[in-house]
Design a protein around this motif. Structure first.
Motif, short mmCIF file in Angstrom:
data_model
loop_
_atom_site.label_atom_id
_atom_site.label_comp_id
_atom_site.label_asym_id
_atom_site.label_seq_id
_atom_site.Cartn_x
_atom_site.Cartn_y
_atom_site.Cartn_z
N GLU A 106 10.82 51.26 -21.00
CA GLU A 106 10.21 49.95 -20.81
C GLU A 106 11.23 48.91 -20.36
N TYR A 107 12.49 49.20 -20.59
CA TYR A 107 13.54 48.33 -20.04
C TYR A 107 13.82 48.68 -18.59
N ILE A 108 13.76 49.99 -18.31
CA ILE A 108 14.03 50.43 -16.93
C ILE A 108 12.88 49.97 -16.03
N PHE A 109 11.67 50.13 -16.53
CA PHE A 109 10.49 49.66 -15.79
C PHE A 109 9.75 48.64 -16.65
N PRO A 110 10.16 47.39 -16.57
CA PRO A 110 9.54 46.37 -17.44
C PRO A 110 8.03 46.25 -17.27
N ILE A 111 7.52 46.76 -16.16
CA ILE A 111 6.06 46.67 -15.94
C ILE A 111 5.30 47.38 -17.08
N PHE A 112 5.90 48.43 -17.63
CA PHE A 112 5.23 49.15 -18.72
C PHE A 112 5.15 48.30 -19.99
N ASN A 154 -11.79 64.30 3.59
CA ASN A 154 -12.19 64.08 4.98
C ASN A 154 -11.94 62.65 5.45
N LYS A 155 -11.58 61.80 4.53
CA LYS A 155 -11.33 60.39 4.89
C LYS A 155 -9.92 60.26 5.46
N PRO A 156 -9.68 59.19 6.24
CA PRO A 156 -8.32 58.98 6.77
C PRO A 156 -7.30 58.82 5.65
N TYR A 157 -6.07 59.18 5.97
CA TYR A 157 -5.00 59.15 4.97
C TYR A 157 -4.88 57.77 4.31
N VAL A 158 -4.98 56.74 5.11
CA VAL A 158 -4.82 55.37 4.59
C VAL A 158 -5.86 55.07 3.51
N VAL A 159 -7.07 55.52 3.74
CA VAL A 159 -8.14 55.28 2.76
C VAL A 159 -7.80 55.98 1.44
N ARG A 160 -7.38 57.24 1.56
CA ARG A 160 -7.02 58.00 0.34
C ARG A 160 -5.84 57.35 -0.37
N TYR A 161 -4.89 56.92 0.44
CA TYR A 161 -3.69 56.30 -0.12
C TYR A 161 -4.07 55.03 -0.90
N ILE A 162 -4.94 54.23 -0.30
CA ILE A 162 -5.35 52.99 -0.97
C ILE A 162 -6.09 53.31 -2.26
N ILE A 163 -6.97 54.29 -2.21
CA ILE A 163 -7.77 54.62 -3.40
C ILE A 163 -6.86 55.10 -4.54
N PHE A 164 -5.98 56.03 -4.26
CA PHE A 164 -5.18 56.60 -5.36
C PHE A 164 -4.06 55.67 -5.80
N THR A 165 -3.50 54.92 -4.87
CA THR A 165 -2.49 53.93 -5.28
C THR A 165 -3.18 52.85 -6.12
N GLY A 166 -4.36 52.47 -5.67
CA GLY A 166 -5.12 51.46 -6.41
C GLY A 166 -5.43 51.94 -7.82
N MET A 167 -5.80 53.22 -7.93
CA MET A 167 -6.12 53.77 -9.24
C MET A 167 -4.87 53.77 -10.15
N LEU A 168 -3.76 54.14 -9.56
CA LEU A 168 -2.51 54.17 -10.32
C LEU A 168 -2.14 52.76 -10.79
N PHE A 169 -2.31 51.80 -9.90
CA PHE A 169 -2.01 50.42 -10.27
C PHE A 169 -2.96 49.92 -11.35
N ALA A 170 -4.22 50.31 -11.22
CA ALA A 170 -5.20 49.91 -12.24
C ALA A 170 -4.77 50.46 -13.60
N ILE A 171 -4.28 51.71 -13.61
CA ILE A 171 -3.85 52.31 -14.87
C ILE A 171 -2.64 51.58 -15.43
N VAL A 172 -1.65 51.36 -14.55
CA VAL A 172 -0.41 50.73 -15.01
C VAL A 172 -0.65 49.30 -15.47
N LEU A 173 -1.44 48.55 -14.70
CA LEU A 173 -1.61 47.14 -15.03
C LEU A 173 -2.71 46.89 -16.06
#
Lengths: 511, 387
Positions: B155-161, A474-493
């Motif tokens: 990991e070379y294609i996406f160095p972030i990993f 029910n939240k605006p698309y931007v809010v959902r986008y920020i939440i899930f992109t943020g989660m993905l970034f948290a996982i990756v980083l």
């Protein structure tokens, strides 16, 4: 298994192809990919799975042939014989591969003490998920035997139920009746469903990679250097392990359910905020639900009405009265269930002790129920206060954390030694920044861990009043986008995966 | 049905996501700017605006021992070093293949030291060599050939990993060089002007070269006493137990590939061995290269045998106790190479050509600024700090 690039590639491929193949072939496609997955883990694994499946399938089919036959004693006997034979075979496989060395080890203790030569250990492979699919198979067979469900006529369809790849990693123990319909039906491509599934997968990875595996580093350090980390560090270990276990297990289940959801396959929830439980019995109704209900349905109840238990109950009734007789039946069934639960978790004495302690605490709690009742009668209104509910939750958490120490310290002796050091060495070792850094985590790791736990807690609280994903919808698309992109970034980083980057490794060593 | 609005929304979402991933990736990737600069060499090549008559490939024995600016100043030769830390034979091959996508030099000089390695050595060196290479089939093949057991193509294609955990250890350098790389080399040459005499260092053991294991550090040594010269090659005295040391088979295959690639493109190939004191260059290696060069009629210059001609002095010409040359040493080697290139390979003198003059004037300016900066650091800190 969930944590590998190969798995991610596999998963994405399966999801894309699942909706590309003709709908009537979806289940066959899924079956093939289950086997690709399983054979990739080890080419020998499917042999065990197929044998168990074939035995259970055949037994269920034979049992069902008696459905329209007039039941008499001989038919009953035949049905029971077939059921027992099938159970003997599949449990035999499980015991053989998983528990043979445990049995040999204990035999050897006796043999060595009596001056005999020890038996060499065997080198059996333990197929991934054998405990899960064996339990699923048993549940299915007993349900067919008791007439609770129809036997599947198509062997390959039954094989699909047994081999569904996400459940082979961390469970849950699915019931045929709950899952079969959605497993075999044709699924249209529905973005909302896929998105829901992907969101759940993402949340699972967040819990697993950002929280569980990070906490796991500290837990490993505490366990490996347990002699240095006594007293208050044992309490730290309890907290870290509670976080690790919860995030790891629920994260894994989130990934499993999310994958199933993306394909339109429904699975029952395996956790309902267990850390909000007010007592251990409730905790076990909310933690690893599929296992708890399995033991309840297929061990506890059958045990309670089994002939030997009935005989004991009758004996007790005659000599000690009805109240005692009823309790004895419950006691016997409970102890057997908890013993089995312990052994199911692993072929080690620490799991046996852990299981029995769980059972004993629950039984004591039940025995003390009249006392609690009296207490609450005297202090009426107390049980409704937030303070008292909080106390109950904290008490349950502490008790469960103490029991989980068996998991952390690897043996019964070590666990008791470390546990008692909380009382004997509490003041000797102060929890210091230096000590915490020695656990292999940087200050930033502790901050991430803390943030992760807070997020997990908030999501849990929000989930109490309805599914958070539906609320987010029910939240605006931007809010959902920020939440899930943020989660993905948290996982990756911030995810604890791959080989860590050690700046020192990258220092040119002049060669 | 998908409306145009939905498609735009999805497209925009994906674009923003990719941009964010790129931004995060750039943040966590090592910048190789101040403390450790060797990972920047490969990428710097793509900033070149003129072509080069001579391309030099190999490991640290080329990028620290040969000075292209000297070659320009004294011979007008345009050259570029495509070398990296422990650049293995296959990496040199692909580095050459990558170079040939942009230009065809007249001469390729290959330093043979890395031929002793027959399998991938360390991820760190792979990364420093390959991360900066522009994406192409060549890069893909180079990575495939170079990966150690625990490395992943993804990991070379996406160095972030690979570098994601650096997020916990970001430094000022990561922000400072986020948008712009720091230029660190002079046509691939890593210059150092400081001196660490071999006698004051424990890094290199000269005994294998000079044959005097009991020599005191401050004792005057005769570096030529025990060095085999070309004329004496049949009387090689190998260090004990090393008679069987052979260069790697796979490496030799890649040397063949380098040779073939040069032949196919009409490039003359010169093999060299820089006078670094470590790792040990066994006589058996040397013999193998000599035989190879004779077989294929290649010029092989072993600078160990030319210490007298070049005037290399391990007391003044090395900045790390004999492993690598400082500017003095590199210029001595460059002088020798410049002479060979202009006399025997008719390398063109481009001085006076407006295009090159303009470009090399800028390069010289950078070069001398770097010398001044290093001098300042030595004065201020007693050592070279940021180079």
């Amino acid at each position: 298994m969930f944590i590998s690039y190969q798995f991610i590639v596999f998963l994405v491929s399966v999801l894309i192809l699942y909706y590309l193949v003709p709908k009537k072939l979806q289940w066959i496609f899924l079956l093939i990919f289950n086997f690709v997955f399983y054979m990739y883990a080890d080419i020998r694994y499917p042999i065990f799975l197929v044998i168990t499946t074939a035995v259970i399938y055949t037994a269920a089919r034979i049992i069902e042939t008696y459905e329209n036959v007039k039941i008499n004693k001989s038919i009953k006997k035949k049905k029971k014989f077939i059921m027992m034979t099938a159970l003997f075979i599949v449990l035999g496989i499980l015991v053989c591969v998983k528990y043979t060395n445990f049995i040999i080890r204990n035999f050897n203790v006796c043999l060595i003490r009596t001056g005999h030569e020890s038996i060499p250990f065997v080198d059996f492979i333990i197929p991934m998920g054998i405990s899960f699919y064996t339990f699923q198979a048993i549940a299915y067979l007993l349900d067919v035997y008791w007439g609770r469900c129809k036997a599947q006529k198509n062997f390959l369809k039954f094989l699909l139920f047994m081999s569904f790849f996400p459940q082979l990693i961390q469970g849950p123990i699915n019931r045929y009746n709950d899952m079969s319909e959605s497993l075999y039906e044709r699924h249209d491509f529905r973005w909302d469903r896929i998105r829901f599934g992907l969101e759940r997968i993402l949340w699972g990875y967040f819990k697993k990679l950002v929280i569980a595996d990070r906490a796991g580093i500290a837990v490993s350090a505490l366990a490996e250097s347990r002699e240095s980390y006594t007293g208050i560090y044992v309490i730290a270990g309890m907290i870290f392990y509670a976080v690790q276990l919860y995030a790891d297990f629920t994260g894994g289940i989130d990934i499993t359910i999310g994958i199933a959801e993306s394909m339109g396959i429904s699975m029952k929830e395996n956790f309902i905020r267990p850390f909000f439980s007010k007592n251990i019995a409730e905790y076990w109704r909310r933690w690893h639900i599929s296992m708890g209900t399995w033991f309840k349905d297929y061990v506890f109840y059958p045990c309670g009405i089994s002939r030997p238990v009935k005989k004991i109950t009758m004996f007790c009734k005659r000599h000690f009265g009805m109240v005692v007789a009823r309790r004895v039946a419950v006691y016997i069934s409970s102890i057997i269930v908890w013993l089995a639960t312990g052994i199911w978790h692993g072929a080690e004495w620490r799991f046996v002790v852990w299981g029995l302690l769980n059972g004993i605490i629950i039984l004591i709690s039940e025995e003390l129920a009249p006392l609690y009742h009296m207490f609450h009668k005297k202090f009426s209104g107390l049980s409704d206060t937030v303070f008292y509910r909080g106390f109950q939750i904290v008490r349950t958490c502490i008790l469960m954390s103490c029991l989980r120490l068996f998991d952390v310290y690897g043996s019964v002796r070590n666990t008791f030694r470390q546990f008692f050091s909380i009382f004997t060495e509490f003041t000797d070792k102060k929890l210091s920044l230096q000590g915490l850094e020695g656990l292999g985590l940087l200050p930033a790791d502790y901050i991430i861990l803390l943030c992760g736990v807070i997020i997990m807690f908030l999501v849990s609280v929000i989930n109490r009043n309805g599914n958070i994903r539906e609320k987010l919808l029910n939240k605006p698309y931007v809010v959902r986008y920020i939440i899930f992109t943020g989660m993905l970034f948290a996982i990756v980083l911030f995810g604890t995966y791959g080989r860590g980057y050690d700046a020192a490794q990258f220092i040119y060593n002049r060669f | 049905m998908y409306t145009a609005g939905k498609i735009i929304k999805a497209g925009l979402s994906i674009t923003v996501f990719i941009l964010l991933i790129w931004a995060a990736q750039r943040l966590v990737q090592p910048k190789y700017a101040d403390e450790l600069i060797e990972g920047n060499f490969t990428a710097e090549y793509y900033n070149e605006t003129t072509d080069h008559d001579v391309i030099i490939i190999g490991d640290c024995e080329v990028y620290e021992n040969i000075d292209p600016i000297y070659l320009w100043e004294h011979y007008g030769i345009t050259s570029y070093i495509r070398g990296n830390a422990q650049q293995l034979a296959w990496q040199s091959y692909y580095m050459l293949e990558d170079t040939l996508r942009y230009e065809i030099p007249k001469v390729v000089i290959y330093n043979v030291q890395a031929l002793m390695y027959d399998e991938p050595q360390k991820e760190e060196y792979n990364r420093m060599t390959l991360d900066g290479m522009k994406w192409s089939k060549t890069k893909y093949e180079a990575i495939k050939a170079s990966m150690c057991n625990n490395e992943r193509m993804l990991e070379y294609i996406f160095p972030i990993f690979r570098y994601h955990s650096r997020i916990m250890n970001l430094s000022k350098e990561d922000l400072k060089y986020y948008f712009k790389r720091k230029k660190v080399a002079n046509n691939g040459y890593y210059m150092r002007i400081d001196v660490l005499p071999v006698s004051e260092s424990d890094v290199a053991d000269m005994s294998w070269l000079i044959g005097d294991t009991d020599a005191e550090k401050d004792e005057i040594i005769d570096p030529w006493a025990d060095i085999e010269t070309e004329e004496e090659e049949n009387e090689i005295s190998l260090p004990e137990g090393n008679a069987e040391e052979k260069l790697g088979n796979l490496s030799m295959e890649y040397l063949d590939k380098i040779r073939n690639l040069c032949d196919e493109n009409g490039i003359k190939l010169i093999l060299i061995k820089a006078p670094s004191l470590a790792p040990i260059w066994y006589d058996s290696y040397d013999k193998q290269i000599m035989m190879y060069s004779r077989k294929y009629n290649l010029r092989y210059i072993n600078f160990y045998e030319l210490l007298e001609e070049t005037g290399i002095d391990y007391e003044t010409d090395t900045y790390d106790g004999g492993l690598h040359m400082n500017r003095n040493g590199a210029d001595k080697i460059s002088e020798y190479l410049g002479d060979v290139l202009s006399r025997e390979y008719e390398a063109q003198d481009h001085r006076g050509d407006m295009t090159y003059d303009k470009v090399y004037e800028q390069k010289r300016q950078f070069y001398y600024e770097m010398i001044d900066a290093q001098k300042k650091e030595i004065e201020q800190y007693g050592r070279v700090k940021n180079y």
